[in-house]
Design a protein around this motif. Structure first.
Motif, mmCIF file in Angstrom:
data_model
loop_
_atom_site.group_PDB
_atom_site.id
_atom_site.type_symbol
_atom_site.label_atom_id
_atom_site.label_comp_id
_atom_site.label_asym_id
_atom_site.label_seq_id
_atom_site.Cartn_x
_atom_site.Cartn_y
_atom_site.Cartn_z
ATOM 1 N N ARG A 53 0.952 -1.064 0.179
ATOM 2 C CA ARG A 53 0.036 0.036 -0.073
ATOM 3 C C ARG A 53 0.898 1.278 0.173
ATOM 4 O O ARG A 53 0.671 2.119 -0.765
ATOM 5 C CB ARG A 53 -0.794 -0.048 1.246
ATOM 6 C CG ARG A 53 -1.784 1.107 1.351
ATOM 7 C CD ARG A 53 -2.646 1.463 0.245
ATOM 8 N NE ARG A 53 -3.542 0.479 -0.033
ATOM 9 C CZ ARG A 53 -4.372 0.223 -1.294
ATOM 10 N NH1 ARG A 53 -4.174 1.107 -2.124
ATOM 11 N NH2 ARG A 53 -4.980 -0.784 -1.394
ATOM 12 N N ASN A 54 1.835 1.399 0.825
ATOM 13 C CA ASN A 54 2.850 2.288 0.660
ATOM 14 C C ASN A 54 3.413 2.664 -0.680
ATOM 15 O O ASN A 54 3.795 3.798 -1.150
ATOM 16 C CB ASN A 54 3.958 2.093 1.946
ATOM 17 C CG ASN A 54 4.604 3.473 2.256
ATOM 18 O OD1 ASN A 54 3.884 4.692 2.360
ATOM 19 N ND2 ASN A 54 5.896 3.640 2.335
ATOM 20 N N ASP A 57 0.869 4.132 -2.779
ATOM 21 C CA ASP A 57 0.541 5.611 -2.281
ATOM 22 C C ASP A 57 1.604 6.667 -2.622
ATOM 23 O O ASP A 57 1.600 7.665 -3.329
ATOM 24 C CB ASP A 57 0.454 5.685 -0.696
ATOM 25 C CG ASP A 57 -1.025 4.982 -0.240
ATOM 26 O OD1 ASP A 57 -1.607 4.690 -1.015
ATOM 27 O OD2 ASP A 57 -0.859 4.804 1.026
ATOM 28 N N GLU A 61 1.439 9.853 -5.535
ATOM 29 C CA GLU A 61 1.964 11.056 -5.100
ATOM 30 C C GLU A 61 2.817 11.484 -5.799
ATOM 31 O O GLU A 61 2.940 12.856 -6.145
ATOM 32 C CB GLU A 61 2.396 11.067 -3.631
ATOM 33 C CG GLU A 61 1.707 10.741 -2.448
ATOM 34 C CD GLU A 61 2.175 10.485 -1.075
ATOM 35 O OE1 GLU A 61 3.564 10.649 -1.080
ATOM 36 O OE2 GLU A 61 1.427 10.222 -0.230
#
Length: 127
Positions: A53-54, A57, A61
């Motif tokens: 998930r990181n 993300d 970004e």
């Protein structure tokens, strides 16, 4: 985004949440589907999911399109497809079972390298 920048973004995202045994393997000479794979370990289902998930993300970004993400339900092996880079986040048992590094020409974690060296020495002794 250039390949080196995308690889750094992925590695940084994995290191943020204590991903282990991170390996980046250049696959440009092996396939035209993607330019690199990144393989990393997480110690639990929760950590594997969080690592994946990181990565997603941080990629979003930075303006990178996440093509797909598979395996989040179980958290044993999550694949994040970023186009030029494919990220495999796995639990250690799954990683040692499938040994993706051997398929793609990487070195693998130290424990995998040691096991491969022993196997090669045994095969050389039989010849």
């Amino acid at each position: 985004m250039k390949l080196a920048q995308l690889e750094k973004l992925v590695v940084d995202a994995l290191e943020d949440i204590k991903g282990r045994d991170i390996e980046v393997i250049n696959t440009t000479k092996l396939t035209s589907l993607f330019d690199a794979i990144v393989v990393a370990c997480g110690d639990s289902n929760r950590q594997v999911k969080s690592l994946a998930r990181n990565v997603q993300d941080k990629a979003r970004e930075a303006g990178v399109h996440v093509l797909s993400c598979e395996g989040e339900e179980s958290g044993e092996w999550v694949l994040v497809d970023l186009g030029d880079v494919v990220v495999h986040v796995m639990q250690p048992a799954i990683r040692s079972y499938y040994r993706l590094e051997e398929l793609w020409g990487g070195k693998g974690p130290e424990r995998v390298r040691r096991a491969s060296a022993v196997t090669k020495e045994a095969a050389a002794g039989d010849a």
